[in-house]
Write a protein that holds these residues in place. Sequence first.
Motif, mmCIF file in Angstrom:
data_model
loop_
_atom_site.group_PDB
_atom_site.id
_atom_site.type_symbol
_atom_site.label_atom_id
_atom_site.label_comp_id
_atom_site.label_asym_id
_atom_site.label_seq_id
_atom_site.Cartn_x
_atom_site.Cartn_y
_atom_site.Cartn_z
ATOM 1 N N ALA A 132 42.527 106.247 98.737
ATOM 2 C CA ALA A 132 41.829 104.992 99.067
ATOM 3 C C ALA A 132 41.378 104.239 97.828
ATOM 4 O O ALA A 132 40.981 103.073 97.925
ATOM 5 C CB ALA A 132 40.635 105.286 99.974
ATOM 6 N N HIS A 133 41.408 104.858 96.675
ATOM 7 C CA HIS A 133 40.964 104.206 95.442
ATOM 8 C C HIS A 133 42.159 104.003 94.518
ATOM 9 O O HIS A 133 42.721 104.968 93.990
ATOM 10 C CB HIS A 133 39.908 105.053 94.747
ATOM 11 N N ARG A 134 42.543 102.780 94.337
ATOM 12 C CA ARG A 134 43.669 102.471 93.476
ATOM 13 C C ARG A 134 43.317 102.760 92.024
ATOM 14 O O ARG A 134 42.179 102.673 91.607
ATOM 15 C CB ARG A 134 44.077 101.009 93.642
ATOM 16 N N ASN A 135 44.338 103.102 91.253
ATOM 17 C CA ASN A 135 44.178 103.398 89.828
ATOM 18 C C ASN A 135 43.117 104.468 89.598
ATOM 19 O O ASN A 135 42.213 104.310 88.779
ATOM 20 C CB ASN A 135 43.830 102.141 89.024
ATOM 21 N N SER A 136 43.236 105.557 90.353
ATOM 22 C CA SER A 136 42.329 106.682 90.179
ATOM 23 C C SER A 136 43.143 107.922 89.822
ATOM 24 O O SER A 136 44.359 107.952 89.978
ATOM 25 C CB SER A 136 41.523 106.929 91.460
ATOM 26 N N ALA A 137 42.465 108.945 89.343
ATOM 27 C CA ALA A 137 43.122 110.203 88.984
ATOM 28 C C ALA A 137 42.130 111.339 89.189
ATOM 29 O O ALA A 137 40.910 111.131 89.193
ATOM 30 C CB ALA A 137 43.608 110.171 87.539
ATOM 31 N N LEU A 138 42.677 112.534 89.344
ATOM 32 C CA LEU A 138 41.854 113.731 89.509
ATOM 33 C C LEU A 138 41.970 114.589 88.264
ATOM 34 O O LEU A 138 43.070 114.854 87.775
ATOM 35 C CB LEU A 138 42.306 114.524 90.738
ATOM 36 N N VAL A 139 40.833 115.041 87.755
ATOM 37 C CA VAL A 139 40.791 115.936 86.603
ATOM 38 C C VAL A 139 40.158 117.244 87.057
ATOM 39 O O VAL A 139 39.018 117.257 87.531
ATOM 40 C CB VAL A 139 39.972 115.327 85.445
ATOM 41 N N VAL A 140 40.896 118.347 86.952
ATOM 42 C CA VAL A 140 40.386 119.653 87.361
ATOM 43 C C VAL A 140 40.137 120.499 86.113
ATOM 44 O O VAL A 140 41.028 120.661 85.274
ATOM 45 C CB VAL A 140 41.346 120.360 88.332
ATOM 46 N N ASP A 141 38.935 121.009 85.992
ATOM 47 C CA ASP A 141 38.510 121.757 84.816
ATOM 48 C C ASP A 141 38.679 123.251 85.071
ATOM 49 O O ASP A 141 37.998 123.829 85.920
ATOM 50 C CB ASP A 141 37.041 121.419 84.539
ATOM 51 N N PHE A 142 39.576 123.893 84.327
ATOM 52 C CA PHE A 142 39.816 125.312 84.586
ATOM 53 C C PHE A 142 38.636 126.178 84.144
ATOM 54 O O PHE A 142 38.561 127.356 84.492
ATOM 55 C CB PHE A 142 41.118 125.779 83.924
ATOM 56 N N ARG A 143 37.706 125.606 83.391
ATOM 57 C CA ARG A 143 36.509 126.353 83.030
ATOM 58 C C ARG A 143 35.547 126.471 84.216
ATOM 59 O O ARG A 143 34.631 127.289 84.200
ATOM 60 C CB ARG A 143 35.786 125.672 81.865
ATOM 61 N N SER A 144 35.749 125.632 85.233
ATOM 62 C CA SER A 144 34.874 125.641 86.400
ATOM 63 C C SER A 144 35.561 126.166 87.649
ATOM 64 O O SER A 144 34.903 126.701 88.543
ATOM 65 C CB SER A 144 34.356 124.220 86.683
ATOM 66 N N LEU A 145 36.863 125.983 87.740
ATOM 67 C CA LEU A 145 37.632 126.437 88.897
ATOM 68 C C LEU A 145 38.554 127.575 88.491
ATOM 69 O O LEU A 145 38.958 127.672 87.332
ATOM 70 C CB LEU A 145 38.480 125.301 89.470
ATOM 71 N N THR A 146 38.898 128.409 89.444
ATOM 72 C CA THR A 146 39.898 129.429 89.159
ATOM 73 C C THR A 146 41.269 128.775 89.082
ATOM 74 O O THR A 146 41.498 127.699 89.645
ATOM 75 C CB THR A 146 39.917 130.511 90.248
ATOM 76 N N PHE A 147 42.196 129.426 88.419
ATOM 77 C CA PHE A 147 43.557 128.901 88.360
ATOM 78 C C PHE A 147 44.221 128.960 89.737
ATOM 79 O O PHE A 147 45.061 128.117 90.068
ATOM 80 C CB PHE A 147 44.384 129.663 87.325
ATOM 81 N N ASP A 148 43.859 129.946 90.539
ATOM 82 C CA ASP A 148 44.376 129.994 91.915
ATOM 83 C C ASP A 148 44.004 128.720 92.670
ATOM 84 O O ASP A 148 44.829 128.147 93.390
ATOM 85 C CB ASP A 148 43.818 131.214 92.660
ATOM 86 N N ARG A 149 42.771 128.285 92.524
ATOM 87 C CA ARG A 149 42.327 127.069 93.221
ATOM 88 C C ARG A 149 43.037 125.834 92.677
ATOM 89 O O ARG A 149 43.380 124.919 93.418
ATOM 90 C CB ARG A 149 40.810 126.907 93.101
#
Length: 405
Positions: free
Chosen positions: A344-361
Amino acid sequence: MELSVIVVNYNVRYFLRICLESLHAATAGMESEIIVVDNASSDGSVDMIRNQFPAVDLIVNTENTGFGRACNDALARASGRYVLFINPDTVVGESLLTEAIKNFESDDQTGAVGVCLLDGNGQVLRESKRSIPSLWSSFTKFSGLSDVFKNIPFFNGYYFPTLRYDETGDIDVLPGAFMLIRKKVLDDIGGFDPRFFMYAEDIDLSYRITRAGYRIRYVGSLHVIHFKGESTQKDLSSYTTTFYQSMRLFIQKYTGELYTPFVAGLLQGIVRGIENMQKVQRRMRRPQRKHRKQGLAECLFVLSNGDQLTSVLNKSARQVVQIPEEGHGKAPFYLRYLPSYLHAHRNSALVVDFRSLTFDRIVEIWKQERTSPFYVADSDHSFIISSHNKENQGEVYVFDRTGEH
């Protein structure tokens, strides 16, 4: 020792860093070793490995010896019951290797195991499973017909169409980006043929595995992120020359075994003809401007527990939204709500931090349908990576304390 992991690196320092972090997480509690062969990188990869990963067994080459030869150098040091050849531009989940190794335990004739590879856009890479090239499948592959008719098995024999990507079954060829093999099998058949500098060496090794009476198991329920092309040549001319030379070598090597002399002659003609046609097309094209990165999206959604990454990204994006900590562990939150919000938000991106999430996630997130780019971040060292176009160099953004990159 249970597992030896072999990584061949060439000038992909930041991708390699996250790859090694994920491999360390995946081998935790497992008797294992990680061997990295650096093929004369000039981007500081060697210093990074020595400073940040001192436990890694590092082999430093003074020249680029090619993929197969470098793998053989590391294989001579490997002592695990199983050997994993994996590219440096990959990310594996914590549970991936344990689950993959289970496939050997149920069948002594399983010689190698592969998984489903996802590219930087979360799309399944078709080369996750392949067949030994035939006359027709080679023609459809090299002529581009398999790209035009992706959903028609008749034109996709190169990609083992009788098995779906989400299924498990025996196949002919594994990709060099991820090949988990019994050490005993490698001892029996030898390692990679060093005559293949790059490309087709995985076809050759796979064929020798099955020729020795072992099975190659593809497990479609297991996924690995593979930022395709980061560990190979980006120059189109060099890629074309090396690729077609390798294919001609494979045909020549197995003339009289896989191919009759007549069929081999036809295959050589097809390969040479399409190679020459591509060379002519390159000469006729107008010089193109060098690819320029478009830069980060205006709005970044950040999955991270810490404030450091968010504060740094705030200097580079118009809007940075940090997903609250309580949302990280809630599967419905980030697997259902977030993708629709990004859409729903144009020109957006997702940044996932592996220091906070597991690599499985992270791998689970990566599999979601999306219209926005996804990035993997290292918040401790303030950089993010991804690759959204296999024809161009991947994206690496390194930030200093002021947020500049």
